[in-house]
Design an enzyme around this catalytic site. Structure first.
Site, PDB file in Angstrom:
ATOM      1  N   PHE A  90       0.857  -1.194   0.000  1.00  0.00           N
ATOM      2  CA  PHE A  90       0.000   0.000   0.000  1.00  0.00           C
ATOM      3  C   PHE A  90       0.886   1.234   0.000  1.00  0.00           C
ATOM      4  O   PHE A  90       1.662   1.458   0.933  1.00  0.00           O
ATOM      5  CB  PHE A  90      -0.945   0.057   1.209  1.00  0.00           C
ATOM      6  CG  PHE A  90      -1.865   1.250   1.118  1.00  0.00           C
ATOM      7  CD1 PHE A  90      -3.020   1.200   0.356  1.00  0.00           C
ATOM      8  CD2 PHE A  90      -1.538   2.449   1.735  1.00  0.00           C
ATOM      9  CE1 PHE A  90      -3.841   2.315   0.219  1.00  0.00           C
ATOM     10  CE2 PHE A  90      -2.358   3.571   1.608  1.00  0.00           C
ATOM     11  CZ  PHE A  90      -3.517   3.493   0.845  1.00  0.00           C
TER      12      PHE A  90
ATOM     13  N   ASP B 155       9.332   2.881   2.004  1.00  0.00           N
ATOM     14  CA  ASP B 155       8.155   3.697   2.313  1.00  0.00           C
ATOM     15  C   ASP B 155       7.906   3.597   3.814  1.00  0.00           C
ATOM     16  O   ASP B 155       7.382   2.600   4.312  1.00  0.00           O
ATOM     17  CB  ASP B 155       6.944   3.206   1.515  1.00  0.00           C
ATOM     18  CG  ASP B 155       5.702   4.062   1.760  1.00  0.00           C
ATOM     19  OD1 ASP B 155       5.704   4.838   2.745  1.00  0.00           O
ATOM     20  OD2 ASP B 155       4.743   3.954   0.984  1.00  0.00           O
TER      21      ASP B 155
ATOM     22  N   LYS C  34       2.298  11.105   7.226  1.00  0.00           N
ATOM     23  CA  LYS C  34       1.478  10.830   8.400  1.00  0.00           C
ATOM     24  C   LYS C  34       1.925  11.601   9.650  1.00  0.00           C
ATOM     25  O   LYS C  34       1.634  12.774   9.766  1.00  0.00           O
ATOM     26  CB  LYS C  34       1.394   9.318   8.614  1.00  0.00           C
ATOM     27  CG  LYS C  34       0.661   8.644   7.438  1.00  0.00           C
ATOM     28  CD  LYS C  34       0.005   7.338   7.754  1.00  0.00           C
ATOM     29  CE  LYS C  34      -1.013   6.968   6.692  1.00  0.00           C
ATOM     30  NZ  LYS C  34      -0.644   5.907   5.795  1.00  0.00           N
TER      31      LYS C  34
HETATM   32  C1  LIG Z   1      -0.901   5.953   4.318  1.00  0.00           C
HETATM   33  C2  LIG Z   1       0.212   5.446   3.476  1.00  0.00           C
HETATM   34  C3  LIG Z   1       0.523   6.042   2.246  1.00  0.00           C
HETATM   35  C4  LIG Z   1      -0.327   7.141   1.631  1.00  0.00           C
HETATM   36  O1  LIG Z   1      -0.423   8.261   2.400  1.00  0.00           O
HETATM   37  P1  LIG Z   1      -1.606   9.349   2.079  1.00  0.00           P
HETATM   38  O2  LIG Z   1      -1.257  10.503   2.949  1.00  0.00           O
HETATM   39  O3  LIG Z   1      -2.888   8.682   2.445  1.00  0.00           O
HETATM   40  O4  LIG Z   1      -1.522   9.637   0.630  1.00  0.00           O
HETATM   41  C5  LIG Z   1       1.616   5.574   1.553  1.00  0.00           C
HETATM   42  N1  LIG Z   1       2.370   4.572   2.034  1.00  0.00           N
HETATM   43  C6  LIG Z   1       2.100   3.963   3.200  1.00  0.00           C
HETATM   44  C7  LIG Z   1       2.979   2.872   3.676  1.00  0.00           C
HETATM   45  C8  LIG Z   1       0.998   4.357   3.949  1.00  0.00           C
HETATM   46  O5  LIG Z   1       0.704   3.736   5.084  1.00  0.00           O
END
Ligand SMILES: *Cc1c(COP(=O)(O)O)cnc(C)c1O
Length: 419
Positions: free
Chosen positions: A140, A225, A254
């Protein structure tokens, strides 16, 4: 207005892209939130780890108010006196040279993809238009067209093609699959150190170190990520730190703003990030002084309140307490720090039912991908508050598997818009 009134309005006029737990929150403080009926809940999701510092951390609120009173936005057409300090402080904290400021996590991932392709063409010498990026099954990384182009989840993709080419998928946690997938045109490997949305999937020990080695030997950039796993969530500042691995690029988002506003960044060394020149990338709000001031304070809170250490210690305590419940309904408890996934046995019923039952008992948690419930409270949680969650969970497990209310069971049978 009451809970049902808000729900009716949202479901009528808000696009139907989420399937929220039906609680309408109006106030938050630390690990606690209150709904419009005045009922209190312990937040065990932390907005998918955007609230590591807790709701409305007083220091971050102060920084926001002070900055709102001075300057909020200049665009990058002009300079401001906050962004340079955020850039310096984030680089000092992470050990990298340069950062590119964005807003959402998906944008940080997009920027990392651009950086990797640029490096592939300008430095590695990949023929123009041929760069490949390897990604993992069940990943994700966000919701833009390019990012869902390398998703393997039909729910995220179906109906949205055509997709961006140039991505290859391998199974998560399998280092030899990476080695096999690399070609002379591979620019980067993009991976989550722990897959949060997929159900808190922890790769085998040593995976990241092996992957680092494979990338180095093959001249492939390693992009971690860390949007969900970073900033203390997994018991280290970054989850990659568990294996003492330094990725070439990391994406952060985040909790970078402590839940105040969207702030994200792509961070790396000058050999990659230094390839960008004016006009190649940008964002009206990226690096704005309000976001920068808030992020600076959010980072200071993480460091000064030792949130990674808290997460490490309290996460071990929390995980053990769940294991000690010895519930026959639980198949596995996994995670690092305060990113904890509890997987139920198939006969135990849909994890959504557990989330609904926990809500009734004053704990907000969210199911992810059917069989897993995620416990990821703000890192400022106390032992006593963890005990409260475990007590409620024990009570829920004691009455499981669920004779779920008919409406719940029908909902559980629907495809779950995972988040
Ligand atoms: C939440 C998340 C994203 C995307 O972040 P948004 O601010 O919702 O675009 C990307 N990578 C990971 C691992 C995430 O948990």
């Amino acid at each position: 207005m009451h809970t049902e009134d808000y729900i009716r309005l949202e479901d009528t006029h808000g696009t139907n892209t989420y399937h929220p737990i039906d609680v309408v929150i109006e106030r938050g403080e630390g690990v606690w939130v209150w709904d419009v009926e005045g009922k209190r809940y312990l937040d065990c999701l932390s907005a998918y780890s955007a609230l590591n510092q807790g709701h409305r951390h007083p220091r971050i609120v102060r920084a926001l108010i002070d900055q709102v009173d001075r300057l909020t936005l200049t665009s990058r057409a002009f300079r401001n006196n906050q962004f340079p300090l955020l850039a310096k402080e984030l680089c000092a904290l992470t050990g990298y040279d340069m950062m590119l400021p964005m807003n959402s996590g998906a944008e940080a991932v997009e920027a990392a993809v651009k950086a990797a392709r640029l490096w592939g063409y300008r430095v590695k010498g990949i023929p123009d238009g041929k760069a490949e990026i390897i990604t993992c099954g069940d990943n994700f990384h966000g919701r833009t067209i390019t990012v869902i182009s390398f998703s393997t989840e039909p729910l995220y993709r179906d109906g949205f093609g055509p997709f961006t080419p140039g991505f290859k998928s391998i199974p998560f946690g399998d280092a030899s699959a990476l080695e096999a997938a690399i070609t002379p045109n591979t620019a980067a490997f993009l991976v989550e150190p722990i897959q949060g949305e997929a159900g808190v999937n922890v790769p085998p020990d040593g995976y990241l170190r092996k992957v680092r080695d494979i990338c180095t030997r093959n001249r492939v950039l390693l992009i971690a990520d860390e949007i969900q796993t970073g900033l203390g969530r997994c018991g280290q500042l970054f989850a990659s730190d568990w294996e003492e691995v330094t990725p070439d690029l990391i994406t952060i988002g985040k909790a970078l703003s402590g839940g105040m506003m969207p702030v994200s960044a792509t961070v790396g060394m000058r050999d990659v990030m230094g390839l960008f020149t004016p006009g190649m990338h940008g964002s009206t709000f990226g690096g704005n002084p309000l976001a920068s001031a808030v992020a600076r304070e959010a980072l200071r809170v993480i460091v000064e309140e030792e949130l990674p250490r808290r997460s490490r210690e309290l996460g071990a305590y929390f995980q053990q307490a769940i294991r000690d419940l010895n519930s026959p309904h639980i198949a596995e408890v996994r995670g690092k720090g305060l990113l904890i996934g509890v997987e139920f046995h198939p006969e135990a019923g849909h994890a959504r039912n557990y989330a609904e039952a926990l809500k009734e008992r004053g704990v907000l948690a969210k199911d992810t991908h059917g069989a897993v419930i995620r416990f990821a409270p703000p890192l400022v949680i106390s032992r006593e508050e963890i005990d409260f969650v475990v007590e409620q969970f024990a009570a829920v497990l004691a009455t499981a598997p669920y004779p779920a209310p008919e409406s719940l069971r029908m909902r559980a049978a629907e495809p779950q818009p995972a988040e």
